[in-house]
Design a protein around this motif. Structure first.
Motif: not given
Length: 364
Positions: A293-295, A306-307
């Protein structure tokens, strides 16, 4: 959903991989992995083949159905106290900062036998800004935001506790800076389970994404009015067959609104990345499953989503071959969100896009 044409292409690549696997397994019984290796010289070579289906505009330039790139790393030790390291890349998708053929790294390491923990590096290399552990085809957003390649002098100490200080000549100078060279600091502590540390970069505008990006182009060839440092913290945990890599990269202060803005104010871009993996065997073939998960924050001008969330699967059927799969979903910045870089506007579109990718890496 993967289009039928893409599905057929991935199937063909899998058939090619099966054939290559059989050939390499036969070769493995007859010869070593490397054609030449000694106490003074060795190399590490990779050829990358990619196929992808992406709804994100501009992503297909990175992964396409052809020879993507070739990487050749070399290590040469002419004496016990000095070592040369080079990384030569042939790239089929050149950009202003990554031409078709170039040395990504080319530096000397100097190390005394009396003080083996201390070293000096001189040459072109990646600055130790953050610790971007990655098992996926696409780089995490933190690495995209913070990775910085420079001609540098690095002084370091490498042990359980480690630290380094790097001096480099910047690509984009700061008009208000009194220093002719800029610097990077990195320090941390590691053991067999955990590597944790922090980094400081004098000017985040020298990061490759700030130098060149798909949003407004980048600072390459421009002078920046005000200093915007970068900071990074990271923690890489490994226990038995599990691992988790956590990284956070941010600008320390906001940019001047005329240089980079977010919602009509100076932007302060940042990114967080979490990657967790589990290793196991299937019929004595090593396999690794990864979830991630990247943000990002205020990074619309750089065209980061954004995500981003997804999964990956790496299979190692032979010491000569890696097979990688990755599926993820991007959530872009919302409609009505506006950003700019050097007065060139970038707007949010609220799109949700899917990407499916496969990569074969031939090791020689």
């Amino acid at each position: 959903m993967i289009k039928s044409r893409t599905a057929r292409r991935i199937f063909i690549l899998m058939m090619i991989e099966t054939s290559l696997f059989s050939s390499f397994m036969e070769a493995a019984a007859m010869q070593p992995r490397k054609l030449f290796e000694s106490d003074y010289f060795n190399y590490d070579g990779h050829v990358f083949f990619n196929v992808s289906q992406s709804g994100a505009q501009g992503e297909k330039y990175l992964l396409n159905e052809q020879l993507s790139n070739i990487k050749l790393a070399t290590d040469w030790r002419p004496a016990s106290w000095v070592k040369w390291h080079g990384l030569l890349i042939y790239n089929t998708s050149p950009t202003p900062i990554t031409p078709a053929l170039y040395f990504e790294q080319a530096f000397f390491d100097f190390q005394s036998g009396r003080m083996p923990d201390k070293y000096i590096s001189i040459g072109k290399k990646w600055l130790p800004f953050g610790s971007y552990k990655n098992d996926l085809i696409y780089k995490p957003l933190t690495k995209a935001l913070g990775q910085t390649n420079e001609l540098a002098l690095e002084l370091g100490y490498d042990n359980v506790n480690y630290a380094s200080l790097s001096f480099y000549k910047p690509h984009s100078t700061i008009r208000s800076a009194a220093l002719p060279v800029y610097y990077n600091l990195n320090a941390g502590r590691r053991n067999q389970f955990l590597d944790i540390g922090a980094s400081y970069l004098y000017s985040i505008t020298d990061s490759q994404l700030f130098q060149y990006n798909k949003g407004w182009g980048g600072f390459l060839g421009h002078t920046v009015e005000n200093q915007v440092p970068g900071a990074a913290v990271y923690a890489n945990l490994k226990y038995q067959d599990f691992n988790t890599n956590l990284t956070y990269v941010t600008a320390v202060r906001a940019f001047h609104a005329n240089e980079m803005s977010y919602q009509a104010r100076g932007a302060k871009p940042a990114a967080l990345s979490v990657q967790s993996g589990y290793e196991f065997d299937v019929r004595q073939i090593p396999v690794k499953f990864i979830g991630f998960y990247d943000h990002s924050l205020q990074a619309l001008a750089l065209k980061l989503p954004r995500k981003r969330a997804g999964i990956g699967l790496n299979i190692y059927p032979s010491r000569f071959l890696d097979v990688q799969f990755q599926v993820f979903k991007d959530y872009n910045y919302a409609n009505g969100v506006n950003a700019a870089g050097l007065n060139q506007s970038v707007s949010g579109n609220s799109k949700i896009t899917n990407t499916v990718a496969m990569q074969l890496v031939l090791n020689f």
